[in-house]
Scaffold this motif. Structure first.
Motif, PDB file in Angstrom:
ATOM      1  N   VAL A 287       0.840  -1.072   0.047  1.00  0.00           N
ATOM      2  CA  VAL A 287      -0.133  -0.092   0.040  1.00  0.00           C
ATOM      3  C   VAL A 287       0.886   1.356   0.198  1.00  0.00           C
ATOM      4  N   ASP A 288       0.396   2.389  -0.256  1.00  0.00           N
ATOM      5  CA  ASP A 288       1.313   3.368  -0.418  1.00  0.00           C
ATOM      6  C   ASP A 288       1.068   4.360   0.653  1.00  0.00           C
ATOM      7  N   LEU A 289      -0.004   4.281   1.406  1.00  0.00           N
ATOM      8  CA  LEU A 289      -0.020   4.942   2.843  1.00  0.00           C
ATOM      9  C   LEU A 289      -0.697   4.235   3.766  1.00  0.00           C
ATOM     10  N   ILE A 290      -0.304   4.120   5.049  1.00  0.00           N
ATOM     11  CA  ILE A 290      -1.269   3.577   6.168  1.00  0.00           C
ATOM     12  C   ILE A 290      -1.906   4.868   6.927  1.00  0.00           C
ATOM     13  N   VAL A 291      -3.252   4.858   7.010  1.00  0.00           N
ATOM     14  CA  VAL A 291      -3.815   5.725   7.901  1.00  0.00           C
ATOM     15  C   VAL A 291      -4.120   5.107   9.199  1.00  0.00           C
ATOM     16  N   LEU A 292      -3.403   5.750  10.392  1.00  0.00           N
ATOM     17  CA  LEU A 292      -4.212   5.018  11.624  1.00  0.00           C
ATOM     18  C   LEU A 292      -5.286   5.881  12.173  1.00  0.00           C
ATOM     19  N   ALA A 293      -6.684   5.312  12.550  1.00  0.00           N
ATOM     20  CA  ALA A 293      -7.491   5.810  13.063  1.00  0.00           C
ATOM     21  C   ALA A 293      -8.115   5.105  14.217  1.00  0.00           C
ATOM     22  N   GLY A 294      -9.235   5.842  14.885  1.00  0.00           N
ATOM     23  CA  GLY A 294      -9.634   5.116  16.226  1.00  0.00           C
ATOM     24  C   GLY A 294      -8.671   5.535  17.153  1.00  0.00           C
ATOM     25  N   GLY A 295      -9.447   5.211  18.686  1.00  0.00           N
ATOM     26  CA  GLY A 295      -8.750   5.864  19.908  1.00  0.00           C
ATOM     27  C   GLY A 295      -7.263   5.610  19.943  1.00  0.00           C
ATOM     28  N   CYS A 296      -6.703   4.372  19.448  1.00  0.00           N
ATOM     29  CA  CYS A 296      -5.174   3.884  19.692  1.00  0.00           C
ATOM     30  C   CYS A 296      -4.371   4.770  18.820  1.00  0.00           C
ATOM     31  N   ALA A 297      -5.079   5.582  17.824  1.00  0.00           N
ATOM     32  CA  ALA A 297      -3.861   6.415  16.861  1.00  0.00           C
ATOM     33  C   ALA A 297      -3.574   7.610  17.741  1.00  0.00           C
ATOM     34  N   SER A 298      -4.128   7.794  18.948  1.00  0.00           N
ATOM     35  CA  SER A 298      -3.767   9.024  19.515  1.00  0.00           C
ATOM     36  C   SER A 298      -2.592   8.531  20.496  1.00  0.00           C
ATOM     37  N   ILE A 299      -2.155   7.458  20.481  1.00  0.00           N
ATOM     38  CA  ILE A 299      -0.861   7.000  21.415  1.00  0.00           C
ATOM     39  C   ILE A 299       0.439   7.802  20.868  1.00  0.00           C
ATOM     40  N   PRO A 300       0.867   8.387  21.601  1.00  0.00           N
ATOM     41  CA  PRO A 300       2.080   9.152  21.224  1.00  0.00           C
ATOM     42  C   PRO A 300       3.276   8.175  20.340  1.00  0.00           C
ATOM     43  N   GLY A 301       3.582   8.691  19.124  1.00  0.00           N
ATOM     44  CA  GLY A 301       4.526   7.766  18.418  1.00  0.00           C
ATOM     45  C   GLY A 301       4.216   6.495  17.583  1.00  0.00           C
ATOM     46  N   ILE A 302       2.891   6.131  17.897  1.00  0.00           N
ATOM     47  CA  ILE A 302       2.504   5.152  17.231  1.00  0.00           C
ATOM     48  C   ILE A 302       2.844   5.171  15.633  1.00  0.00           C
ATOM     49  N   ASP A 303       2.645   6.445  15.154  1.00  0.00           N
ATOM     50  CA  ASP A 303       2.788   6.413  13.700  1.00  0.00           C
ATOM     51  C   ASP A 303       4.052   6.026  13.179  1.00  0.00           C
ATOM     52  N   GLU A 304       5.171   6.614  13.902  1.00  0.00           N
ATOM     53  CA  GLU A 304       6.669   6.519  13.634  1.00  0.00           C
ATOM     54  C   GLU A 304       6.883   5.099  13.908  1.00  0.00           C
ATOM     55  N   LEU A 305       6.283   4.291  14.953  1.00  0.00           N
ATOM     56  CA  LEU A 305       6.616   2.996  15.150  1.00  0.00           C
ATOM     57  C   LEU A 305       6.303   2.220  14.094  1.00  0.00           C
ATOM     58  N   GLU A 307       5.351   3.031  10.739  1.00  0.00           N
ATOM     59  CA  GLU A 307       6.152   3.369   9.686  1.00  0.00           C
ATOM     60  C   GLU A 307       7.514   2.525   9.765  1.00  0.00           C
ATOM     61  N   SER A 308       8.421   2.808  10.768  1.00  0.00           N
ATOM     62  CA  SER A 308       9.677   2.024  10.948  1.00  0.00           C
ATOM     63  C   SER A 308       9.628   0.527  10.802  1.00  0.00           C
ATOM     64  N   GLN A 309       8.732  -0.005  11.413  1.00  0.00           N
ATOM     65  CA  GLN A 309       8.302  -1.392  11.284  1.00  0.00           C
ATOM     66  C   GLN A 309       7.925  -1.958   9.883  1.00  0.00           C
ATOM     67  N   LEU A 310       7.182  -1.111   9.301  1.00  0.00           N
ATOM     68  CA  LEU A 310       6.505  -1.982   8.095  1.00  0.00           C
ATOM     69  C   LEU A 310       7.000  -1.206   6.606  1.00  0.00           C
ATOM     70  N   ASP A 311       8.033  -0.280   7.086  1.00  0.00           N
ATOM     71  CA  ASP A 311       8.665   0.497   5.824  1.00  0.00           C
ATOM     72  C   ASP A 311       7.595   1.076   5.124  1.00  0.00           C
ATOM     73  N   THR A 312       6.726   1.842   5.497  1.00  0.00           N
ATOM     74  CA  THR A 312       5.410   2.149   4.660  1.00  0.00           C
ATOM     75  C   THR A 312       5.080   3.570   5.182  1.00  0.00           C
ATOM     76  N   PRO A 313       4.976   4.685   4.305  1.00  0.00           N
ATOM     77  CA  PRO A 313       4.555   5.871   5.319  1.00  0.00           C
ATOM     78  C   PRO A 313       3.444   5.809   5.919  1.00  0.00           C
TER      79      PRO A 313
END
Length: 353
Positions: A287-305, A307-313
């Protein structure tokens, strides 16, 4: 004369999840939208379990509180049922049939596709367009849900003082609101494949959108409730207290390294797992982009983690980034709740159909 166009009455987007009722009203503002009213009201425990309403009265009361808190004057509402409560199927029909002829034909054939007696379901359809393989037929999307799913939601809305106007499917509301997050792509969104992963309290849903069209959807049992339960176990707290401290802070120093960080790793594993199901369906292998939604998306730093583990923006969903706000809407509240409002937003956009 068409000079004084009567404004259509607004339709409130009302997302009834396992933990809260989210109410959103949008208005048109030039080429974009304005957030007119917003309220997020917590639900009593077990009023809704796995997105099924168990206590209609409790949900109705919570809707009433949300309406009051939001200050909206609108009384028409749109709600959604979870994908697991809906059977969808694309069927082909001869071209040139009127809506009523289509309806008759579909009702005659529906029992081939739907494993429930017709009198127990609500059935809807939408013509997608000409079939690829045969110019004499059209593809029709069929959606069916058990009537009780619809009736319980309608009853809760009525108890809350609202009129149910539209019942949608959660996956299609996310397809709708994902149009508002294409600006989060670094480049043109055409031909791009976006995976919207909504991690709620008990359920995680994956909705893959290509060219603004939903191409894959899946739900699995995982959510933020697992973190709350781990806090309860670790620190000997009641469920409500654990949930409050999770949101507001005030847990012991070892909470972040020993509880939160491992949970973030678990989220990344769940995201990877749900995407693997999509890849093995054979349509695409990335996929070209992962968009995190829902309550857990508010956990600080979850997007960076992720992105780095799945190598996808990877970005956090914010369908409101390019909208203006009415003066009564608190910008901080909207910003905090934005990742959890994709379904409510997709429903509120139905005002402009």
């Amino acid at each position: 004369m068409g000079l004084l166009k009567r404004k259509k009455p607004a339709i409130l987007g009302l997302d009834i999840s396992s933990t809260s009722v989210k109410l959103l009203e949008l208005a048109e503002d030039g080429d974009s939208y304005r957030v007119q009213s917003l309220a997020v009201e917590p639900l009593p425990d077990n009023a809704v379990v796995d997105k099924n309403i168990q206590d209609v009265e409790a949900v109705g009361n919570t809707i009433q509180k949300a309406v009051k808190r939001s200050g909206t004057k609108a009384r028409n509402a749109a709600v959604a049922v979870a994908g697991s409560a809906v059977i969808t199927k694309v069927i082909t029909m001869p071209t040139g049939l009127s809506d009523s002829e289509l309806e008759t034909q579909i009702e005659m054939e529906a029992d081939q596709y739907i494993p429930y007696p017709l009198e127990e379901i609500n059935l809807d359809f939408e013509v997608i367009g000409p079939s690829e393989n045969n110019p004499d037929t059209v593809d029709v999307l069929l959606a069916a849900s058990r009537s009780e799913n619809i009736e319980l939601r309608s009853a809760a809305l009525s108890l809350g003082g609202l009129t149910p106007k539209i019942v949608d499917v959660e996956a299609y509301t996310i397809e709708n609101s994902s149009k508002l997050i294409t600006h989060q792509l670094k480049e043109d969104s055409e031909d791009k494949i976006i995976a919207v992963i909504d991690i709620g309290a008990t359920m995680t849903s994956l909705n893959v959108v290509e060219n603004n069209h939903l191409i894959y959807t899946r739900e699995q049992s995982f959510g933020g409730k697992q973190l709350t339960e781990e806090i309860m176990r670790r620190y000997g707290l009641a469920y409500d207290e654990a949930g409050r401290l999770k949101k507001e802070g005030g847990l012991p120093d070892n909470y972040i390294p020993e509880v939160l960080e491992p949970f973030k790793e678990t989220i990344a594993q769940q995201v990877s797992r749900v995407l693997q199901f999509f890849y093995t369906s054979g349509q695409h292998n990335a996929v070209d982009l992962i968009v995190l939604a829902g309550g857990c998306a508010s956990i600080p730093g979850i997007d960076e983690l992720v992105e780095s583990q799945l190598d996808t923006p990877t970005v956090i969903a914010n369908p409101f980034a390019e909208m203006s706000l009415a003066s009564k809407v608190n910008p901080q509240n909207l910003s905090n709740d934005a990742p959890s409002l994709m379904i409510a937003c997709g429903l509120a956009m139905r005002s402009f159909d």
